[in-house]
Structures are given as C-alpha cells and as structure tokens.
Design an enzyme around this catalytic site. Sequence first.
Site, PDB file in Angstrom:
ATOM      1  CE  LYS A 173     -53.996  59.734  -4.708  1.00 49.07           C
ATOM      2  NZ  LYS A 173     -53.542  60.581  -5.860  1.00 49.07           N
ATOM      3  N   GLY A 204     -51.848  57.845  -9.556  1.00 51.45           N
ATOM      4  CA  GLY A 204     -53.166  57.794 -10.175  1.00 51.45           C
ATOM      5  C   GLY A 204     -54.120  58.737  -9.479  1.00 51.45           C
ATOM      6  N   GLY A 206     -57.432  60.024  -7.147  1.00 48.95           N
ATOM      7  CA  GLY A 206     -58.037  59.713  -5.868  1.00 48.95           C
ATOM      8  C   GLY A 206     -59.243  58.817  -6.013  1.00 48.95           C
ATOM      9  CB  VAL A 209     -54.801  55.209  -6.741  1.00 48.75           C
ATOM     10  CG1 VAL A 209     -53.708  54.817  -5.746  1.00 48.75           C
ATOM     11  CG2 VAL A 209     -54.448  54.712  -8.139  1.00 48.75           C
ATOM     12  N   GLY A 210     -56.864  56.226  -4.605  1.00 45.95           N
ATOM     13  CA  GLY A 210     -57.182  56.612  -3.233  1.00 45.95           C
ATOM     14  C   GLY A 210     -58.325  55.802  -2.660  1.00 45.95           C
ATOM     15  CD  GLU A 248     -53.349  69.557   6.915  1.00 42.37           C
ATOM     16  OE1 GLU A 248     -54.282  70.340   6.578  1.00 42.37           O
ATOM     17  OE2 GLU A 248     -52.286  69.471   6.315  1.00 42.37           O
ATOM     18  CB  CYS A 282     -55.029  73.399   4.393  1.00 40.94           C
ATOM     19  SG  CYS A 282     -53.541  72.647   5.053  1.00 40.94           S
ATOM     20  CD  GLU A 382     -59.129  75.121   2.112  1.00 41.55           C
ATOM     21  OE1 GLU A 382     -58.118  75.142   2.826  1.00 41.55           O
ATOM     22  OE2 GLU A 382     -59.702  74.063   1.780  1.00 41.55           O
TER      23      GLU A 382
END
Length: 479
Positions: A173, A204, A206, A209-210, A248, A282, A382
């Site tokens: 995905k 799609g 998250g 689909v995620g 990650e 990141c 972040e």
Amino acid sequence: MPLPSCDLIYVRGEWKAPIVVAEPIPVFSPVTEEMIGTVAACGPADVDAAVAAARAAFPAFSASSREERLALLGRILTLMEERAEMLAQVISQEIGCAITFARAAHVPFGLAHVRAAIEVLRDFRFLSQQGTTAIAREAIGVCGLITPWNWPLYQITAKLAPALAAGCTVVLKPSELSPFSAQLLAQIIEDAGTPPGVFNMVTGTGEVVGAAMSAHPDIDMISITGSTRAGVLVAQAAAPTVKRVTQELGGKSPNILLDDADFARVVPLGVAAGMRNVGQSCSAPTRMLVPQSRLAEVEQLAADAANALVVGDPAQDATDLGPVANRNQFDKVQQMIGIGLAEGARLICGGPGKPEGLERGLYCRPTIFICPDHTMRIAQEEIFGPVLCIIPYADEEEAVRIANDTVYGLGAHVQSGDLDRARRVAGRIRSGQVHINHPAWDGFAAFGGYKQSGNGREYGRFGLEEYLETKAILGFYPQ
C-alpha cells in the site's frame, strides 16, 4: 512528462479496477496546488483479493531457488536503471522535490536497496549447523508493506527487495499522496516477469486499506514506515492476529557539534542535512547541539548556509528546495514556526509565510531558530519541514543528555576533530544510527529506531532477516 493513471490496482499479475468502485482520491501538485491525477480508493474487499493472491503464490515462490530470486531481482534492477529518468521526473512532480535531488538521491537510493538485496542474497546462509541441530531461516509468509509519501521509491524498495529475496509474497500500500512512482515501479515488476500473486498493490487511505491489512489474519507480517501515530495504530490493529510488525517511525535527530569540530565545514553540512528533501526525512538532524561559547559563530555560519539555499521551481536545475509535498504538511510547518515564535525561540533566518515571489505553491522559507530551552515543542516534536533548531550546551555531558532527552531514537550525528572522542559520544547516544563527521550513506548499515522511532531494522542483511522465521530442526545432523 505526463503522470500515469492510478485508477487501477495490481492483483494476481493483472491491472484491474477496485472491486467496489468508490470516488477516486485526488492528487494535487505541490507546485501549482492543482489536481494532477487521482488514485483508486480501495476497500477491504480489495485487500482480501490481494492477500488471497499473495497467499496462493507463497508456496511456490518461497520454494524457489536462490538463483531464481537473484534473476528476478536482477531483472527488476535493470528495468529500474533503464527507467531511472522517468522515475525521477515522476517523483519530482508528485512530491515537489528538486529534480536534481530526485536524480541524485531518490532514485539512486531506491536502486541501492535492490542492489543490496541481491548482494546479501548471494551469500546468505538459509541453513546452518549447530551441533546436531539445523537452524533454518525460512520466508515468513505474506507481507503487508505500508509506505509513506516523503521518499516514495526508496521506502518501497527498502522493504520490497529484501522481502522478495527472502521468498515472501507481498501486498503493497503506497501513500495515496505520492502514488505515481509506485505505479511505475509496479509496471517494472510486472515487466520483469514476476510470477502472478508474488507482488500485489492496492491503493487508498491508511484508515481503510492500511487498517484492513494490519488486521488481516492471512498477512503474516506488516512493515510500516510512517509517523509514530500511524505505527501505533498499525500495531494495535495487528495485535489480535499476533503477526510480526516492524516499524520505522518518527525522529528528532540530534547533531552534536563538539568544541573541537571544524565548524566552517560541519555547520553548513548540518544545515544541508537537516533541510534535504525540504526537511521531510524522518532521520533528518533537525536539532543542532552546539557549545554555548561558539553560539554566535554557529549562528552566522548556519544563517549564511540557509540563506544560500535556492527555493523555487523543482524542475529547474538551480533549485535546491522545492515546495513541501502536500497541503497538510505545509500547514503543519507554518503552525510549528508560529509555535516556535510564541515559545520565545529566537529566529535567525526564515520564518512564517512563503518566500518572496513564490505565492503559488506550497513553498516554505528555510527557517532556523535558536532554542535556549531544549524542551520547547519545536525542539521536541517532529516538524517535517525546512526548520532547524540550534540548541546551546554547556559541556559534553549536557550535550549527550540533551541528545537523549526525546521520545525518539532514529538517527544522530556527532562532529569532532578527535575520532576516538566522537566514538565515545556516539556510543552513549540512544538511537539506531549515529553518523560521525558526515560519512557517506551506507545502504547495508542497519537502519531503524530506539524508543518511539520504531521496532526492527531495514537495509542489507538486517533488512533481509526481518522477513525470515527461524526454525530449529534437532537431530538433523548425525552425532
């Protein structure tokens, strides 16, 4: 170049429409802020179909020989090399990075993960002897790969290449915000003769689909790169099926400049590292820790380096930084700059708003703050944009304490004229990677996080091992 259509998904070796046709997701250019295409909004039924295809393909592919998988990865690599310029152009258009950076970093690093998987696979021992016991390393099964928008090709190949090398089948995905390079890669995988069902791609959100992938009982492993919040949600959804989850996630990496460093060299390099890919990395070293006694010198060097960055049209070779990749990220960067000002951080360059002459597009000004308090939000959270925090410290002990005083632990940097001293400091930092004196990137070095920066490792042998189970067969060898 025109962007490819993303209204189809790839399942069981075929391009097809989603099972339940929903309103496609619009994709916007960060340069013009206009819609440049759409991506299919898949649902749980599409995930089911992709997982069923991967499950059916797994017995044969996991039993394939090392030579067969090496040949497949080699064909994929060759086609990626042949289509490198096409990949670079699409990445630049979909996320707004400078075309020169797409050519110099996004595509080469994506290729490097495939090369690394090939090299590791050539010599990897899938069976070893321990007395009379055999230790077998076997493909874990069907793997769900969830990747972000900021490094769209590189993040996919970091997962896909070792998964294929291990003999796993996959369901990918990609981010719905940068889907076009993923479609080009899927076409490459098809053109390379990948057996049907070994690679599948559904697109799609998250949230839909995620989540369906994370909770799916027939997916044996999820590998996600994304925010810490996304990683937590995936782990929670995956917990009832007790699948392996590697993550990650976010970072707020420190860059410690020890007092014996060559400041004229390392300060500009530190600014460039913190702002590469428009700060959307990141592991970007976005906290520069400097001796209090050298602060004025660092301020000038850093401001000069940031002000020299050319912000503009990513299609122009002279451009260093294009726009940030999407509207939500632009708004977050602007919000965090405002928070920094409200907290009392001292602005030495950049600031809120867009650069002069760039009213159209999601452009941000390269911004540097002096943060007298390392617990300020802008020094802890972040930001994911071209914003650098310079934090003064009194001595080496305080520098290490500040470096570790964060919920994250993905990357870190140490600069020193004394290599032994840099090594000692690096050993005290709680993060998955530490870079000493701005070394070259190493695609075989273990990459991953401590603390809320994630679990598991990617790159090289370490990445391959994540996609393997360990089986002990006692009595395999004669006494």
